[in-house]
Design an enzyme around this catalytic site. Structure first.
Site, mmCIF file in Angstrom:
data_model
loop_
_atom_site.group_PDB
_atom_site.id
_atom_site.type_symbol
_atom_site.label_atom_id
_atom_site.label_comp_id
_atom_site.label_asym_id
_atom_site.label_seq_id
_atom_site.Cartn_x
_atom_site.Cartn_y
_atom_site.Cartn_z
ATOM 1 N N ARG A 267 50.823 49.802 -31.253
ATOM 2 C CA ARG A 267 49.660 49.748 -32.137
ATOM 3 C C ARG A 267 50.164 49.587 -33.570
ATOM 4 N NH1 ARG A 267 45.546 53.238 -29.019
ATOM 5 N NH2 ARG A 267 46.015 52.418 -26.923
ATOM 6 N N ARG A 282 50.658 59.872 -33.965
ATOM 7 C CA ARG A 282 50.226 58.503 -34.279
ATOM 8 C C ARG A 282 51.442 57.633 -34.539
ATOM 9 N NH1 ARG A 282 45.102 56.894 -35.810
ATOM 10 N NH2 ARG A 282 44.494 59.066 -36.088
ATOM 11 N N GLU A 354 42.535 64.389 -29.406
ATOM 12 C CA GLU A 354 42.323 63.471 -28.293
ATOM 13 C C GLU A 354 43.630 63.173 -27.557
ATOM 14 O OE1 GLU A 354 40.475 59.761 -29.407
ATOM 15 O OE2 GLU A 354 41.449 58.730 -27.727
ATOM 16 N N SER A 357 40.998 59.123 -23.184
ATOM 17 C CA SER A 357 39.697 58.563 -23.499
ATOM 18 C C SER A 357 39.250 57.784 -22.279
ATOM 19 C CB SER A 357 39.846 57.655 -24.712
ATOM 20 O OG SER A 357 38.597 57.317 -25.220
ATOM 21 N N ARG A 396 51.621 62.552 -26.833
ATOM 22 C CA ARG A 396 50.747 63.656 -27.222
ATOM 23 C C ARG A 396 50.813 64.790 -26.207
ATOM 24 N NH1 ARG A 396 45.353 60.869 -30.084
ATOM 25 N NH2 ARG A 396 46.581 59.740 -31.661
#
Length: 429
Positions: A267, A282, A354, A357, A396
């Site tokens: 990303r 992130r 989070e 998802s 995570r």
RNA sequence: GGAGUGAUGGCCGAGUAGGUCGAAGGCGCUCGCCUGCUAAGCGAGUAUACGGUUAUAAGCCGUAUCGACGGUUCGAAUCCGUCUCACUCCGCCA
């Protein structure tokens, strides 16, 4: 052929009011529907006209062929048709332009949220559905996962920046082992217990695939593109897995298709400067086991429920406290009709973050990727519904394990389920 | 990276002096007939998308699609250009 259609134009023609209300719930301008239908009408008018001309031309061509065969003179017909052909060429261009305009408008219209999704303006209005697990109690001030990782020397943040750049990391020693153990554990769990088929895709996908899942054309800046090539680093294994059956027609016995795919995810995180700059939260590259399902339309919401369970299973097996959050209309992406996040507890930050998802796209992606099935051998092809969920994001998860399992001496206790995957190691120190 | 061959419907496979070719034939599949059962045999049917008509049905009409895009032409599966992919040989590598 990949189309760029997002919603069913026929459904919008049929019941514009439904879509006006639907996109208003998602905070989009209902006037878009009117603009769309106006452009759609002018497109169809031009199309009818050019098809009529082509019909003339086809007929005349037959006549000319006959005349030539019987030795008659056809030069007058040919002269007339030359003119018609020129008009067709011009009109074809108009048709193409208007069709493109219709598609652009369709792309700007978000998918309508499922009726069960709560109304809301922003993430503030998301609804927590349930909690699981006991938050760990500490007799000391709990440290952040990046502090623990640095002290245990299992993640090297500084040298990763030297080697590549910011927002990249390097797992080291037991950290690398833990990353690998988590991947293996999640894949075994999803394939053996939850019935998914394991897939290991290429981490690079072409533009057609990214259009199929909806990452292109709108979200190109969020991905890394290979210089000079129409290839992108995948942002998630959802891309290759959802595109696996692109442009194919499945038989009903093949459904539901359930894939579990491990991959690195890339990303660019454009526009997230300053957010979560420390640690594993992130990054430009992280690893993830992604679950993808292709299902019968009438089953997709039940399949979403079981998908959420499949992802939550991992958190429970890893003894990580989490909560289930339903995303409200205002926070929902333009592609999903319903989305449920799993958020894991981070004790140092005293917050849930989070970690998974789970979304239902109904036929949005199927329409773009031309992913269909037949109910019987002779029935017309229908679009499947597609769903996906993270099961789970490994970085995570690793961070949550460090924070929740930390002990006063700086070591980290691992959950029982992971110990066999760590070669018997119970404590990281 | 170098040299060559090829790409047609679910599959196989015809079709290049451009003309009623959405495309012969075979296989497969669907329906019907026939047959103690099965197999064989007989008959009919069997692509997709979009637009129009219509009840958002069936049917009918039209347009497009022979790897993709563009060109020549009144007309292209057939001619020309570009690209993509597959296979074979060589080179290179894990």
């Amino acid at each position: 052929m990949v189309t760029e259609t997002m919603l069913d134009i026929k459904a919008i023609r049929q019941d514009p009011e439904f879509f006006r209300r639907g996109i208003a719930r998602k905070k989009a301008d209902p006037e878009l529907i009117h603009q769309l239908l106006t452009m759609d009408e002018s497109w169809r008018a031009a199309l009818a006209e050019v098809e009529r001309l082509k019909n003339d031309r086809n007929r005349a061509s037959e006549e000319i062929a006959k005349k030539k065969k019987s030795g008659e003179d056809a030069s007058e017909s040919i002269r007339l048709m030359k003119d018609v052909s020129d008009r067709i060429k011009l009109l074809d261009e108009t048709v193409r332009e208007r069709e493109a305009a219709v598609k652009d408008l369709l792309l700007s219209i978000p998918n309508v949220a499922h009726e069960s999704v709560p109304d809301g303006d922003s993430e503030e209005d998301n609804v927590t559905l349930r909690h699981w697990g006991e938050k760990p109690q500490f007799s000391f001030e709990p440290k952040h996962h990046y502090e623990i990782a640095s002290q245990l020397d299992i993640v090297d943040f500084e040298r990763a920046v030297k080697i590549t750049g910011s927002r990249f990391i390097l797992y080291k020693g037991l950290g690398a082992r833990l990353e690998r153990a988590l991947a293996n554990f999640m894949l075994d769990f999803q394939t053996e217990k939850n019935g998914y088929q394991e897939m290991f895709p290429a981490f690079i996908a072409n533009a057609d695939s990214l259009v199929g899942t909806g990452n292109l054309p709108k979200f190109g800046e969020e991905m890394f593109r290979l210089e000079g090539l129409p290839y992108y680093l995948i942002p998630t294994a959802e891309v290759p897995l959802t595109n696996y059956y692109r442009d194919e027609i499945l038989s009903i016995e093949q459904l539901p298709v359930k894939f579990a795919g491990y991959s690195s995810c890339f990303r660019s995180e454009a526009g997230s400067a300053g957010k979560d700059t420390r640690g594993l939260i992130r990054l430009h590259q992280f690893q993830k086991v992604e679950l993808v399902k292709l299902v019968l339309p009438e089953n997709s919401y039940a399949e979403l429920d079981s998908l959420i369970e499949d992802c939550a299973d991992i958190l429970e097996a890893l003894e990580l406290p989490y909560r289930v959050v339903e995303i409200c209309t205002g926070d929902l992406g333009s592609k999903e009709t319903k989305k449920i996040d799993l958020e894991v507890w981070f004790p140092a930050q005293q917050t849930y973050r989070e970690i998974s998802s789970c979304s239902n796209f109904e036929d949005y992606q199927a329409r773009r990727a031309n992913l269909r099935f037949r109910r019987t051998e002779t029935s017309k092809p229908e679009f499947v519904h597609t769903l996906n969920g993270s099961g789970l994001a490994i970085g995570r998860t690793l961070a949550a394990l460090l924070e929740n399992g930390q002990q006063s001496d700086g070591s980290v206790r691992l959950p029982k389920a992971l110990v066999p995957y760590m070669g018997g190691i119970e404590i990281v120190n």
